[in-house]
Motif scaffolding. Structure first.
Motif, PDB file in Angstrom:
ATOM      1  N   ASP A  10       0.835  -1.214  -0.111  1.00 21.34           N
ATOM      2  CA  ASP A  10      -0.075   0.005   0.084  1.00 21.34           C
ATOM      3  C   ASP A  10       0.923   1.344   0.050  1.00 21.34           C
ATOM      4  O   ASP A  10       1.555   1.588  -0.792  1.00 21.34           O
ATOM      5  CB  ASP A  10      -0.954  -0.153   1.388  1.00 21.34           C
ATOM      6  N   ASN A  11       1.029   1.630   1.119  1.00 17.75           N
ATOM      7  CA  ASN A  11       1.669   3.324   1.024  1.00 17.75           C
ATOM      8  C   ASN A  11       2.999   3.249   1.380  1.00 17.75           C
ATOM      9  O   ASN A  11       3.626   2.249   2.074  1.00 17.75           O
ATOM     10  CB  ASN A  11       1.040   4.135   2.252  1.00 17.75           C
ATOM     11  N   MET A  29      -3.793   6.937  -5.087  1.00 17.06           N
ATOM     12  CA  MET A  29      -4.674   7.193  -4.025  1.00 17.06           C
ATOM     13  C   MET A  29      -3.447   7.932  -3.203  1.00 17.06           C
ATOM     14  O   MET A  29      -3.388   7.794  -1.747  1.00 17.06           O
ATOM     15  CB  MET A  29      -4.872   5.913  -3.506  1.00 17.06           C
ATOM     16  N   SER A  46      -0.701   8.195  -1.725  1.00 20.80           N
ATOM     17  CA  SER A  46       0.657   7.582  -0.719  1.00 20.80           C
ATOM     18  C   SER A  46       1.033   6.452  -1.223  1.00 20.80           C
ATOM     19  O   SER A  46       1.997   5.791  -0.967  1.00 20.80           O
ATOM     20  CB  SER A  46       0.097   7.852   0.883  1.00 20.80           C
ATOM     21  N   ASP A  47       0.484   5.957  -2.402  1.00 23.91           N
ATOM     22  CA  ASP A  47       0.918   4.362  -2.605  1.00 23.91           C
ATOM     23  C   ASP A  47       2.231   4.289  -3.154  1.00 23.91           C
ATOM     24  O   ASP A  47       2.834   5.253  -3.887  1.00 23.91           O
ATOM     25  CB  ASP A  47      -0.041   3.727  -3.774  1.00 23.91           C
TER      26      ASP A  47
HETATM   27 MG   LIG Z   1      -2.928   3.917   0.011  1.00 26.82          MG
END
Ligand SMILES: [Mg+2]
Ligand SMILES: O=P(O)(O)OC[C@@]1(O)O[C@H](CO)[C@@H](O)[C@@H]1O
Ligand SMILES: [Mn+2]
Length: 457
Positions: A249-250, A284, A286-287
């Motif tokens: 994710d981030n 999105m 911060s990915d």
């Molecule tokens: Mg994210």
């Protein structure tokens, strides 16, 4: 078989979708515009880049105007698809809808992905801007503000790593399990630092979500926990054959916690390889993209940002660089992660946007650890499942894919499954008692989390 429920809609006032479309997106896009303007103003001598930058600003202004007018979601043009073929996936999905969606009325998950892809294609159409990451400064600034949590984890890792070296690979299963749980917890709550939610966060806000103390306070908030099953799966594969995949994710702090988890697994010789799956474009806010790894190393080495505990920070960087160089730690990316499809299409049927390839790759994985909220929404297709639905039911075809999935997610959207009977009602009541108008929004507050496992068969 009963029909599956519909997906969360932007028009639903009880859904986090409602405020997301009306407040969060305009804030994020306005911030993005400011970033481009500042970048243009800092240029001297590259007239072409500046001219093209103005075209990008016009494009972003147009998105903001369309938000205001609740304009319709247009399909991507042939020219845009020629430039970036995976945009076609959005047109395919838009074609399946009965009604043309608008910015305030349509399926949340699909339109949200569409927004980030629209922003991306507006930028990529400009030849001087194809490598530009509109969210890079935000990602790095948040990391810079995370010193407290960064120091704490670097110190923890170095102590542990030295202990593991002294043990010379003789870590018993009981201790290994406890450490595995600790690093799952670290990586799970690493997901609480989320830039698309913390747009106006102060240093204290960020700190209050990071570190050992914050995690101890949050452990009672894990409302579905299948960790024992995931550990059983882990043990069922011989250590010298184990490969762990992270669907990331981030970037920034969460990425750092995923790396700490990776380092523990490799140092303890609990796994042979780890692969990180990144996004191919800004997404999105911060990915993580592959290039963010290099920036991470650069930032960790920045003595002005992180003047203290240098020995621990250097140790962390050297350790991960060593595994990166010897190939035990790899970074990969795929167009699939940012295409329009939910993860039921992570299957041999998707031979166009990367789904089939990933499906094949994951067949040999011991565990595919899927991080974060958006990935969880894609796993469960962002449907209005009753919260007592089993994780496997919500995965639909993925539950029979032979892929061993472990989702680590702090809840920042409406969809959530795997809860025991009665808990949802309790959480709604409790959220209202705390003074919140819509009790259902407990689920998007980021205060609760799930650790959900599916064996893939
Ligand atoms: Mg994210
Ligand atoms: O996936 P992440 O980084 O954990 O969270 C991303 C997020 O903040 O933005 C998404 C889009 O609004 C939501 O699903 C979620 O609330
Ligand atoms: Mn469960």
């Amino acid at each position: 078989m009963s029909a599956v429920p519909g997906v969360y809609q932007l028009s639903d006032p009880k859904s986090f979708a409602f405020a997301t479309a009306r407040k969060r997106w305009p804030t994020i896009i306005t911030q993005a515009k400011d970033t481009v303007e500042a970048y243009i103003n800092a240029q001297s001598g590259n007239d072409k880049l500046v001219e093209q930058g103005k075209v990008i600003i016009d494009g972003i202004d147009n998105i903001l105007l369309e938000f205001n007018n609740n304009g319709i979601i247009r399909k991507f043009t042939e020219e845009e698809i020629k430039l970036i073929p995976s945009l076609e996936s959005y047109n395919i999905e838009l074609d399946t809808l009965e009604k043309t969606p608008t910015w305030l009325n349509g399926p949340w998950l699909l339109i949200e992905g569409y927004l980030y892809r629209l922003l991306d294609v507006i930028i990529k159409r400009q030849s001087e801007w194809t490598k530009y990451d509109i969210f890079e400064i935000l990602k790095r600034d948040a990391f810079k503000s995370s010193a407290f949590g960064i120091y704490e984890l670097a110190i923890r890792y170095k102590t542990l790593s030295e202990e593991l070296k002294n043990l010379n690979g003789k870590l018993d299963n009981e201790k290994a399990k406890l450490l595995f749980e600790e690093f799952v917890d670290i990586s799970l709550w690493g997901n609480a630092t989320d830039l698309s939610l913390l747009a106006n966060a102060t240093l204290e806000d960020i700190q209050s979500r990071q570190g050992k103390e914050a995690r101890a306070k949050s452990s009672k908030n894990i409302i579905d926990n299948d960790l024992p099953e995931a550990w059983e799966r882990f043990l069922s594969v011989p250590a010298e054959e184990r490969r762990i995949d992270f669907v990331l994710d981030n970037a920034g702090f969460e990425f750092y916690t995923d790396l700490a988890f990776t380092l523990f697994l490799l140092d303890a010789k609990l796994v042979k390889n780890v692969t990180f799956h990144c996004k191919t474009r800004p997404w999105m806010v911060s990915d993580t993209m592959i290039k963010d790894y290099k920036l991470f190393i650069e930032d960790m080495n920045n003595k002005e940002w992180f003047p203290d505990h240098r020995e621990d920070l250097d140790y962390f960087v050297n350790s991960i660089e060593k595994y990166h160089q010897n190939g035990q730690f790899k970074l990969a990316d795929s167009e699939f992660w940012t295409c329009a499809y939910d993860y039921t299409k992570l299957s041999p049927a998707d031979d166009k946007f990367g789904g089939a390839e990933l499906y094949k790759y994951f067949q040999d994985s011991t565990l595919v650890i899927v991080k974060g909220d958006l990935n969880y929404r894609k796993l469960t297709s962002d449907r209005e499942w009753p919260k007592t639905t089993s994780f496997k039911t919500a995965l639909e075809s993925l539950a029979h894919s032979n892929i061993h999935i472990l989702a680590l997610r702090t809840c920042k959207a409406d969809v959530c499954v795997g809860l025991p009977e009665g808990l949802e009602e309790e959480l709604i009541e409790n959220w209202k008692k705390l003074g919140n108008e819509v009790g259902e929004l407990w689920c998007s507050s980021g205060k609760w989390a799930v650790i959900s496992y599916s064996s893939g068969n």
